[in-house]
Design a protein around this motif. Structure first.
Motif, short mmCIF file in Angstrom:
data_model
loop_
_atom_site.label_atom_id
_atom_site.label_comp_id
_atom_site.label_asym_id
_atom_site.label_seq_id
_atom_site.Cartn_x
_atom_site.Cartn_y
_atom_site.Cartn_z
N GLN A 112 -4.97 -2.21 18.44
CA GLN A 112 -4.56 -3.35 17.61
C GLN A 112 -5.70 -3.87 16.75
O GLN A 112 -5.49 -4.30 15.61
N ALA A 169 0.50 0.93 4.40
CA ALA A 169 1.91 0.89 4.79
C ALA A 169 2.06 1.04 6.30
O ALA A 169 1.35 1.83 6.93
N LYS A 170 2.98 0.27 6.85
CA LYS A 170 3.15 0.20 8.30
C LYS A 170 3.38 1.58 8.92
O LYS A 170 2.93 1.86 10.03
N THR A 171 4.10 2.43 8.19
CA THR A 171 4.43 3.75 8.72
C THR A 171 3.18 4.61 8.93
O THR A 171 3.21 5.57 9.68
N ARG A 206 -3.60 -3.12 8.36
CA ARG A 206 -2.53 -4.00 7.91
C ARG A 206 -3.03 -4.95 6.84
O ARG A 206 -2.40 -5.13 5.80
N TRP A 247 0.16 3.37 9.97
CA TRP A 247 -0.82 2.80 10.90
C TRP A 247 -1.12 3.71 12.08
O TRP A 247 -2.27 4.03 12.37
N SER A 249 -5.74 -1.48 13.89
CA SER A 249 -4.59 -1.51 12.99
C SER A 249 -4.51 -2.84 12.24
O SER A 249 -3.95 -2.89 11.15
#
Ligand SMILES: Nc1ncnc2c1ncn2[C@@H]1O[C@H](COP(=O)(O)OP(=O)(O)OP(=O)(O)O)[C@@H](O)[C@H]1O
Ligand SMILES: [Mg+2]
Lengths: 267, 249
Positions: free
Chosen positions: B90, B102-104, B97, B106, B93
């Protein structure tokens, strides 16, 4: 990476439990002793046995349960309103200097005000109604919650703010990812304290503001006193004590969880 | 190298004052760093290296002089500065973020970075469960996750064993070449500075200033314990010692 629990569940539970059980046994023995000395007539001070028999009997009827439901419902609603207002107030005060100068010390001042002192005013404003009770709960709990959040935000280590700046977290993102999580421990202790105030205000309120159509724990106490039903009075007090302890236990579990995740708990 | 200047410090001074006492930490420091350049900074403890990086990153303001930076800056703190409520995964990431990745992407990117810093298997650990060197490696991964062109690193590899350090030297060198990063890398270790740097900046202390700049012409890949690296490092250490501002190593 799996941490092994230092105790097995059963012996762990026992280790936590036996001092509490011992304390209860001692209290009951003292109570029994005072009763046996006959310092007070038994219709004023009933024996532990009689009290527990009343408690068990009451728990078999819906009356005490519905009183509990009313009281807990009020506590939850009142506390939730206080949490929303306290959080908004805390955020506003900690981010706006002028507002802090204006009301910062007032919030702390309000915390020292015994909530029962609000009731005459609340009853004038709202009559003998649930609103009067909620008014006082909210006034009692809000300052603690706001103050917890304010001190949490004030004490966010500057290094985390610098990190936020480096990572490009601004505005809401800075609060969401850095400032709010960093102030969570202080916020949780503000909520815990807020709950304690809410619960006390509520009990005071239910003794003063009796709504006939809605039996509550406070009202049961008052009713038991008026009818000199000492066993019921004591049984209700025990219920109030246990409910208070259970909720407090939930809050301290939450606080421990927060601290454990950050490695702040000596295990 | 005919590259534009991306970090330009002119006559920068920085003082801290506490009460009536003012200490000048950096004095009249000028430095131009070119795009794609790997600059290493060496100097005695307390000479103002971290202060210099914080000024470049805009985390502190100079008392006088100007600092001009032309690209996004990633920063690796000397004390790692991981967020204790987040896991290793986390922490990294979050940087992706906030950098707008893009979230995909991460999950894949985080895993790549974790593998690069050799922390595979520690994804779900929290900072307090890691050793000092492991925390620095997470900070290094997070710094690379920021996707910045300018990367400032404050003693990132100080606490590591020789093998992990050598591996990370290669990784940092490779990543910085591939992505054309501009790197400012602070270290106490002169050989490390020579091993990595296109240019080594020696700093003198009290007040902090640039003592000497050395362009390193040795061919890459370089090896930290090779005679060439060792002899240049010895020469530079000699310069620092002669100026009376190097007690270590
Ligand atoms: N916030 C501050 N307030 C006052 N003095 C400071 C502050 N930050 C740094 N200093 C002083 O500035 C000087 C340089 O500090 P800095 O952290 O830049 O040194 P450094 O070269 O990074 O040392 P090290 O190699 O030990 O990390 C020190 O003497 C320190 O006391
Ligand atoms: Mg430093």
């Amino acid at each position: 990476m799996k941490r092994t629990k230092s105790k097995t569940t059963l012996s762990g539970v026992w280790q936590v439990l036996w001092p509490k059980l011992l304390a209860i046994v001692i209290v009951v023995l003292i109570w029994e002793g005072v009763y046996w000395l006959g310092l007070r007539p038994s219709f004023v001070l009933p024996s532990p046995g009689e009290t527990f028999r009343t408690l068990v009997a009451e728990l078999a009827t819906p009356r005490l349960w519905s009183a509990m439901a009313t009281t807990l419902g009020r506590a939850i609603v009142g506390f939730s309103i206080a949490a929303v207002i306290g959080t908004a107030l805390g955020l506003a005060v900690s981010s706006w200097r002028t507002l802090r100068l204006a009301v910062g010390s007032l919030i702390t001042g309000l915390q020292t005000m015994p909530s029962i002192a609000w009731f005459p005013f609340a009853i004038l404003l709202f009559g003998l109604s649930e609103q009067a009770i909620f008014f006082v709960i909210v006034l009692g709990a809000t300052p603690s919650i706001a103050n917890g959040l304010i001190s949490g935000i004030d004490h966010v280590p500057p290094a985390y703010r610098k990190l936020g700046q480096v990572l490009g977290a601004r505005g809401f993102a800075l609060y969401r990812h850095i400032i709010f999580p960093a102030s969570l421990p202080a916020y949780v202790s503000g909520l815990t304290q807020g709950w304690a105030f809410a619960w006390r205000s509520l009990m005071a309120g239910e003794l003063l503001v009796i709504i006939a159509s809605k039996p509550s724990l406070g009202e049961t106490l008052e009713f038991a006193r008026q009818f000199s039903n000492a066993p019921l009075l004591l049984a209700t007090m025990i219920v109030i004590l246990i409910l208070g302890m259970l909720v407090d236990g939930l809050f301290s579990m939450l606080a421990r969880q927060v601290r454990r995740r950050r490695g702040l708990l000596a295990e | 190298m005919n590259q534009p200047t991306v970090v330009d410090l002119r006559h920068v001074s920085k003082s801290y004052s506490s009460g009536s006492k003012t200490t000048e930490v950096l004095q009249n420091l000028s430095l131009a760093i070119l795009r794609g350049e790997f600059v290493t900074v060496v100097g005695a403890s307390g000479c103002g290296k971290s202060t210099l990086l914080q000024l470049i990153a805009g985390l502190e303001q100079p008392s006088s002089g100007t600092i001009d930076t032309k690209a996004k800056i990633a920063f690796m703190f000397q004390d790692a500065n991981l967020l204790p409520w987040l896991t290793v995964r986390q922490n990294i990431s979050l940087a992706l973020r906030l950098a707008g990745v893009a979230k995909t992407d991460w999950a894949v990117r985080v895993q790549e970075l974790i593998d690069k810093v050799r922390l595979t298997g520690w994804e779900e650990a929290r900072p307090h469960e890691l050793s000092g060197g492991m925390r620095h490696r997470v900070a290094l991964a997070r710094c690379l996750a920021q996707g910045a062109e300018i990367v400032l690193m404050d003693e990132p590899l100080g606490a590591l064993d020789a093998m992990t350090r050598d591996h990370l030297h290669e990784e940092i060198e490779r990543i910085s070449r591939e992505a054309q990063l501009t790197v400012v890398f602070v270290t106490h270790n002169m050989r490390e500075a020579v091993r990595l740097g296109d240019r080594v900046i020696l700093m003198a202390s009290a007040p902090g200033r640039i003592l000497h700049e050395e362009k390193v012409a040795l061919v890459r890949p370089r090896v930290m314990d090779s005679p060439e690296v060792a002899s240049l490092a010895a020469k530079l250490t000699g310069l620092l010692k002669a100026a009376g501002s190097y007690e270590k190593n």
